[in-house]
Design a protein around this motif. Sequence first.
Motif, PDB file in Angstrom:
ATOM      1  N   ASN A 176       0.807  -1.234   0.000  1.00 12.85           N
ATOM      2  CA  ASN A 176       0.000   0.000   0.000  1.00 12.85           C
ATOM      3  C   ASN A 176       0.837   1.280   0.000  1.00 12.85           C
ATOM      4  O   ASN A 176       0.266   2.376   0.112  1.00 12.85           O
ATOM      5  CB  ASN A 176      -0.965   0.038   1.193  1.00 12.85           C
ATOM      6  N   LEU A 177       2.148   1.169  -0.136  1.00  8.99           N
ATOM      7  CA  LEU A 177       2.980   2.366  -0.122  1.00  8.99           C
ATOM      8  C   LEU A 177       2.737   3.233  -1.354  1.00  8.99           C
ATOM      9  O   LEU A 177       2.506   4.450  -1.237  1.00  8.99           O
ATOM     10  CB  LEU A 177       4.461   1.982  -0.040  1.00  8.99           C
ATOM     11  N   VAL A 178       2.778   2.642  -2.527  1.00 16.76           N
ATOM     12  CA  VAL A 178       2.575   3.422  -3.760  1.00 16.76           C
ATOM     13  C   VAL A 178       1.167   4.002  -3.818  1.00 16.76           C
ATOM     14  O   VAL A 178       1.009   5.196  -4.131  1.00 16.76           O
ATOM     15  CB  VAL A 178       2.885   2.568  -5.002  1.00 16.76           C
ATOM     16  N   PRO A 179       0.100   3.224  -3.524  1.00 14.86           N
ATOM     17  CA  PRO A 179      -1.228   3.846  -3.499  1.00 14.86           C
ATOM     18  C   PRO A 179      -1.327   5.013  -2.521  1.00 14.86           C
ATOM     19  O   PRO A 179      -1.987   6.014  -2.807  1.00 14.86           O
ATOM     20  CB  PRO A 179      -2.142   2.686  -3.078  1.00 14.86           C
ATOM     21  N   SER A 180      -0.678   4.878  -1.366  1.00 17.45           N
ATOM     22  CA  SER A 180      -0.697   5.963  -0.388  1.00 17.45           C
ATOM     23  C   SER A 180      -0.067   7.234  -0.958  1.00 17.45           C
ATOM     24  O   SER A 180      -0.617   8.337  -0.801  1.00 17.45           O
ATOM     25  CB  SER A 180       0.046   5.536   0.881  1.00 17.45           C
ATOM     26  N   MET A 181       1.069   7.099  -1.634  1.00 15.82           N
ATOM     27  CA  MET A 181       1.739   8.266  -2.202  1.00 15.82           C
ATOM     28  C   MET A 181       0.929   8.870  -3.344  1.00 15.82           C
ATOM     29  O   MET A 181       0.853  10.091  -3.491  1.00 15.82           O
ATOM     30  CB  MET A 181       3.148   7.897  -2.657  1.00 15.82           C
ATOM     31  N   LEU A 182       0.304   8.031  -4.148  1.00 18.94           N
ATOM     32  CA  LEU A 182      -0.530   8.539  -5.234  1.00 18.94           C
ATOM     33  C   LEU A 182      -1.769   9.251  -4.691  1.00 18.94           C
ATOM     34  O   LEU A 182      -2.161  10.315  -5.195  1.00 18.94           O
ATOM     35  CB  LEU A 182      -0.949   7.393  -6.154  1.00 18.94           C
ATOM     36  N   LEU A 183      -2.362   8.672  -3.653  1.00 19.77           N
ATOM     37  CA  LEU A 183      -3.583   9.256  -3.098  1.00 19.77           C
ATOM     38  C   LEU A 183      -3.311  10.498  -2.256  1.00 19.77           C
ATOM     39  O   LEU A 183      -4.250  11.215  -1.899  1.00 19.77           O
ATOM     40  CB  LEU A 183      -4.331   8.210  -2.267  1.00 19.77           C
ATOM     41  N   SER A 184      -2.043  10.770  -1.953  1.00 13.91           N
ATOM     42  CA  SER A 184      -1.741  12.050  -1.307  1.00 13.91           C
ATOM     43  C   SER A 184      -2.135  13.203  -2.221  1.00 13.91           C
ATOM     44  O   SER A 184      -2.512  14.283  -1.752  1.00 13.91           O
ATOM     45  CB  SER A 184      -0.251  12.134  -0.959  1.00 13.91           C
TER      46      SER A 184
END
Length: 285
Positions: A176-184
Amino acid sequence: MSTTALQSPRTGMKAARPAGGVNFLRALHAEWIKFTTLRSTWILLATTLAAMVGIGLLGAWGVATALEQAADSGRDPGADGVRPQLLYLMPTGGIDFAQLIIGSLGVLLIASEYSTGMIRSTMTAVPDRLSPLFAKALVIAAVAAVTGIVSSFATYFLMQPVLAGYGQEFGLEVENLVPSMLLSGAYLALASLTALALGSLLRNSAGGIVTLVALFLVLPTVLGLIQLDWIQDALPYLPSNAGRQLLALEIAGGDLTRLQGGLVMAAWSAVLLAAAAVVTKVRDV
């Protein structure tokens, strides 16, 4: 662009003007020009980027240092509340400050026009009134989204050399690291839309920014101290608390899901923008 010819009463020469009148795309282009030609825009965007990256790097360094010190002394870092998983949160660790800075830009984007009187020229050029509001919303949301994503990934990649010195570097495969950064980016876009709506409703830069800070920072903190069940039950539905689920790497049982949190935050933005649209349409400028 197609043009139509006008006869000049003085010279008899024909002058060209854009055909088709005012439309949303032209209003959007005008708002983009106004947005990009203001020095304050670039200062606030640069400050948002610096805050996101700087706080993330500082947090990563602090966690890595604490882990190293605990290892050297033979202590359990978890006993001090320090876990290696905290490092995974640092790419979006500066979001609290970033939302207030980009939110201030959203407020200023429209409230400054009311304070200077330039809004009269805007509404004269675009008589339907709603096109400038929605054009501003599209501009600030797009810019905020890009700023959030760029800041998060920049923080991640700049963190790695720092963490490498402590043997704590990690890859993008963390769950979930990449989704978290994208959803920022989505988080900052929604925060900026809420701020724009507040600026439109209050028509005052200082009032809009203070209300934004109260809604996103002060209110969750104050209500969190009040141990009443109905208040505690309502806390997850405040815009910043709900939106924070977009950035979460793990969702605890009973909490809002990532989708639910995003929808709640989007609902806040939509309701405030709808109110701003109604007020813009009916209130004198």
